[in-house]
Design a protein around this motif. Structure first.
Motif, short mmCIF file in Angstrom:
data_model
loop_
_atom_site.label_atom_id
_atom_site.label_comp_id
_atom_site.label_asym_id
_atom_site.label_seq_id
_atom_site.Cartn_x
_atom_site.Cartn_y
_atom_site.Cartn_z
N ARG A 44 -21.38 74.53 38.40
CA ARG A 44 -21.17 73.38 39.28
C ARG A 44 -19.77 72.82 39.04
NH1 ARG A 44 -25.45 73.18 42.97
NH2 ARG A 44 -27.32 73.76 41.82
N THR A 45 -19.07 72.51 40.12
CA THR A 45 -17.77 71.88 39.99
C THR A 45 -17.87 70.37 40.16
OG1 THR A 45 -17.32 72.26 42.32
CG2 THR A 45 -16.48 73.89 40.77
N LEU A 46 -18.96 69.92 40.77
CA LEU A 46 -19.17 68.49 40.97
C LEU A 46 -20.66 68.18 40.85
CD1 LEU A 46 -18.14 65.66 41.79
CD2 LEU A 46 -18.48 66.36 44.17
N ILE A 47 -20.99 67.25 39.96
CA ILE A 47 -22.35 66.76 39.82
C ILE A 47 -22.30 65.26 40.04
CG2 ILE A 47 -24.34 66.47 38.31
CD1 ILE A 47 -23.33 68.95 36.75
N ILE A 48 -23.07 64.80 40.99
CA ILE A 48 -23.14 63.37 41.30
C ILE A 48 -24.49 62.86 40.77
CG2 ILE A 48 -23.16 61.64 43.12
CD1 ILE A 48 -21.56 63.68 44.83
N TYR A 49 -24.44 61.88 39.90
CA TYR A 49 -25.65 61.35 39.29
C TYR A 49 -25.92 59.96 39.85
CZ TYR A 49 -29.05 59.74 35.92
OH TYR A 49 -30.20 59.24 35.35
N GLY A 50 -27.13 59.73 40.31
CA GLY A 50 -27.52 58.41 40.80
C GLY A 50 -28.69 57.88 40.01
N GLY A 51 -28.58 56.65 39.58
CA GLY A 51 -29.65 56.00 38.85
C GLY A 51 -29.61 54.51 39.09
N HIS A 52 -30.68 53.83 38.77
CA HIS A 52 -30.71 52.40 39.02
C HIS A 52 -30.01 51.65 37.89
CE1 HIS A 52 -34.39 53.55 36.92
NE2 HIS A 52 -34.39 52.35 36.38
N LEU A 53 -29.48 50.50 38.26
CA LEU A 53 -28.75 49.67 37.31
C LEU A 53 -29.68 48.71 36.60
CD1 LEU A 53 -25.64 48.62 39.40
CD2 LEU A 53 -25.68 50.14 37.45
N VAL A 54 -29.46 48.57 35.30
CA VAL A 54 -30.13 47.55 34.51
C VAL A 54 -29.01 46.91 33.69
CG1 VAL A 54 -31.78 47.05 32.69
CG2 VAL A 54 -32.31 48.78 34.40
N GLY A 55 -28.72 45.67 33.99
CA GLY A 55 -27.58 45.02 33.36
C GLY A 55 -26.31 45.68 33.86
N ASN A 56 -25.55 46.25 32.95
CA ASN A 56 -24.32 46.94 33.34
C ASN A 56 -24.41 48.44 33.06
OD1 ASN A 56 -24.26 46.85 30.58
ND2 ASN A 56 -22.12 46.25 30.42
N LYS A 57 -25.62 48.97 32.98
CA LYS A 57 -25.81 50.38 32.65
C LYS A 57 -26.63 51.09 33.73
CE LYS A 57 -25.58 49.52 27.75
NZ LYS A 57 -26.19 49.65 26.46
#
Length: 88
Positions: A44-57
């Motif tokens: 993979r040349t590009l991996i986009i990760y999406g996750g929910h925010l809790v605080g600033n993480k």
């Protein structure tokens, strides 16, 4: 194999909607992190990760990035406001 991959974790389905939309726009594969295997990350040349925010993480990003190539990882942090601005 496609070079771009969208990986996400979602508790409410909101991040899943973003991940599916991004993958559709980029014409690439999308995988829930629960079903991700090491072979999914190969070449993979590009991996986009999406996750929910809790605080600033972004939950799950730290452990995910430890197991992937950091040179090709982009994390999705705060797309909700931008998404609604574009879709209205």
């Amino acid at each position: 194999m496609q070079q771009t991959l969208v990986v996400y974790t979602s508790e409410t389905g909101f991040t899943q909607r973003f991940a599916l939309s991004i993958a559709q726009t980029l014409h690439c594969e999308v995988i829930d992190v629960q079903f991700l295997t090491a072979s999914d990350l190969e070449n993979r040349t590009l991996i986009i990760y999406g996750g929910h925010l809790v605080g600033n993480k972004v939950l799950g990003l730290k452990s995910f990035s430890a197991n992937s190539n950091p040179c090709c990882l982009i994390s999705l942090l705060c797309l909700a406001a931008a998404w609604f601005a574009v879709t209205l």
